[in-house]
Write an enzyme that holds these catalytic residues in place. Structure first.
Site, mmCIF file in Angstrom:
data_model
loop_
_atom_site.group_PDB
_atom_site.id
_atom_site.type_symbol
_atom_site.label_atom_id
_atom_site.label_comp_id
_atom_site.label_asym_id
_atom_site.label_seq_id
_atom_site.Cartn_x
_atom_site.Cartn_y
_atom_site.Cartn_z
ATOM 1 N N LYS A 185 0.971 -1.143 0.090
ATOM 2 C CA LYS A 185 0.123 -0.015 -0.108
ATOM 3 C C LYS A 185 0.953 1.341 -0.044
ATOM 4 O O LYS A 185 0.350 2.375 -0.396
ATOM 5 C CB LYS A 185 -0.862 -0.117 1.268
ATOM 6 C CG LYS A 185 -2.285 -0.977 0.994
ATOM 7 C CD LYS A 185 -2.904 -0.984 2.365
ATOM 8 C CE LYS A 185 -4.063 -2.004 2.285
ATOM 9 N NZ LYS A 185 -5.026 -1.527 1.220
ATOM 10 N N LYS A 197 -3.234 -7.457 -8.840
ATOM 11 C CA LYS A 197 -4.351 -7.921 -8.527
ATOM 12 C C LYS A 197 -5.581 -7.087 -9.011
ATOM 13 O O LYS A 197 -5.163 -5.792 -9.392
ATOM 14 C CB LYS A 197 -4.345 -7.686 -6.876
ATOM 15 C CG LYS A 197 -5.734 -8.220 -6.184
ATOM 16 C CD LYS A 197 -5.600 -7.769 -4.696
ATOM 17 C CE LYS A 197 -6.708 -7.850 -3.927
ATOM 18 N NZ LYS A 197 -6.921 -7.792 -2.500
ATOM 19 N N LYS A 235 -10.130 -1.635 -8.276
ATOM 20 C CA LYS A 235 -11.135 -0.474 -8.922
ATOM 21 C C LYS A 235 -10.246 0.421 -9.351
ATOM 22 O O LYS A 235 -10.759 1.483 -10.109
ATOM 23 C CB LYS A 235 -12.043 -0.133 -7.882
ATOM 24 C CG LYS A 235 -12.913 -1.212 -7.471
ATOM 25 C CD LYS A 235 -13.769 -0.670 -6.396
ATOM 26 C CE LYS A 235 -14.829 -1.779 -5.611
ATOM 27 N NZ LYS A 235 -13.960 -2.395 -4.396
#
Length: 394
Positions: A161, A255, A258
């Site tokens: 992240k 992965k 969105k």
């Protein structure tokens, strides 16, 4: 009381559902059980899981989380055992990256609509919003005081992240990493542990990317129980999603997300048949026609498509491979993609209509969450009083 809106059952019941139940004592050994008929759910269990409310859900969210929720909610063995289902929106976790307030509020409603449209009846499970229950943050602080920085530093998700190397040797204390890493992202797993332990959860359904966090939760749980011997949290077991991580259709090394700038990489559960067909036609595969098989290393694009069909049809990927090669005898990528499109359209056919109906009745969605918040708060406040007494804060 809230009125009921019919929810979709997007996949026929009666099919085989394979789930893995991982116990802390297994030390990494995965036990696969026939969930529908044989899964051992002890009486008075509490099954708990949250998902971040980021608008509509894509098929990776569905197969990794929501589909398991629905199967648990529709399993007659759950209420028969006196067990509780507590599912909800991890809206505090979602704020690790700042959101536009108005858009975020609508995203939370869309997430509730997506959950219900996926086949989860709010009468069968508590659906709530994490941010409405202040006890989550109270317990989070208590658990922070028992969690080692080294334990958090070993987590891999904060590195992803924060867009730093995923190497186990990468440390949050490195100067370059400190510039990129935010405290909320680094401390995320402790809040996740608080979410789970607050409700004395016994089972937590997750995707494979969250198993490391569940192991940390068990470690924190053990630390609390040893420190404060007059209160014991149950050790939560992991219900592992049978479907492997769903990858980007356009770049199967990543992965599905969105936030991907190429929206052809992602299929939402509310999309129409033509859009699904268009996106699957553009999906990356390889140069080998015919003889399809599951090989994520050498054939990641094809394997990703097989994985999606396997998850939607509740069967092992080997059965999909056999159907493609021996029954359907598909000869090229066009035929394969037509096969995959048909499976996705069939699996998600009722989500789009139900989602649209729900978004036209936002007062209903708000009523669902309010009732769920009240139910969750009642459980959380009772447990938190006992926890505070245990640590001397009564």
């Amino acid at each position: 009381m809230i009125r009921r809106i019919p929810v979709s059952k997007t996949i026929a019941t009666g099919q085989r559902r394979l789930y893995s139940s991982v116990k802390p004592s297994d030390k990494g050994t995965v036990q696969t059980v026939d969930y529908q008929s044989n899964m051992d759910i002890p009486p008075n269990s509490t099954m708990f899981s949250l998902i971040q409310p980021t608008n509509r859900f894509h098929i990776g969210n569905y197969l990794g989380t929501i589909k398991i929720w629905r199967d648990l909610a529709n399993n007659p063995n759950v209420p028969a055992s006196g067990s509780k289902l507590i599912f909800g929106l991890a809206d505090l976790h979602a704020l690790t990256s700042p959101k536009d307030p108005k858009q975020f509020k609508n995203a939370r409603l869309e997430a509730v609509a997506s959950i219900i449209a996926s086949g989860i009846d709010p009468k069968q499970a508590i659906l709530f919003s994490q941010s409405a229950i202040p006890e989550h943050c109270e317990l989070y602080w208590l658990l922070c005081c028992l969690t080692g920085m080294g334990q958090l530093n070993r987590m891999t998700q904060w590195k992803a992240k924060s867009q730093v190397s995923g190497s186990t040797e990468t440390s949050v204390f490195e100067p370059e990493v400190l510039k990129k890493a935010y405290a909320g992202v680094f401390m995320y797993p402790v809040l996740q542990a608080a979410d789970i332990l607050l409700y004395r959860s016994t089972h937590v359904p997750v995707g494979d990317d969250q198993t490391q966090h569940l192991e940390l939760t068990r470690t924190i749980c053990e630390s609390f129980n040893k420190t404060y011997k007059n209160y014991n949290f149950p050790q939560p077991k992991t219900i592992l999603a049978p479907t492997k991580k769903v990858l980007s259709l356009r770049d199967p090394t990543k992965k599905m997300s969105k936030s991907d700038p190429d929206q052809n990489s992602c299929i939402y559960i509310t999309e129409d048949a033509k859009t699904i067909q268009k996106k699957i036609r553009k999906a990356v595969t390889d140069s080998i026609d015919g003889g399809y098989y599951f090989d994520p290393v050498n054939r990641p694009g094809v394997s990703n498509l097989l994985n999606v069909v396997s998850g939607l049809q509740n069967c092992h990927v080997d059965e999909i491979v056999k159907d493609i090669n021996d029954v359907k005898k598909l000869q090229n990528h066009k035929e394969l993609k037509d096969y995959v499109s048909e499976a996705i359209i069939e699996g998600l056919k009722s989500c789009k209509t139900t989602f649209a109906q729900l978004m036209e009745d936002k007062s209903y969605l708000e009523a669902v969450i309010k009732e769920g918040n009240d139910q969750a708060r009642e459980i959380a406040s009772k447990n938190m009083k006992q926890i505070k007494t245990a640590v001397g804060l009564n």
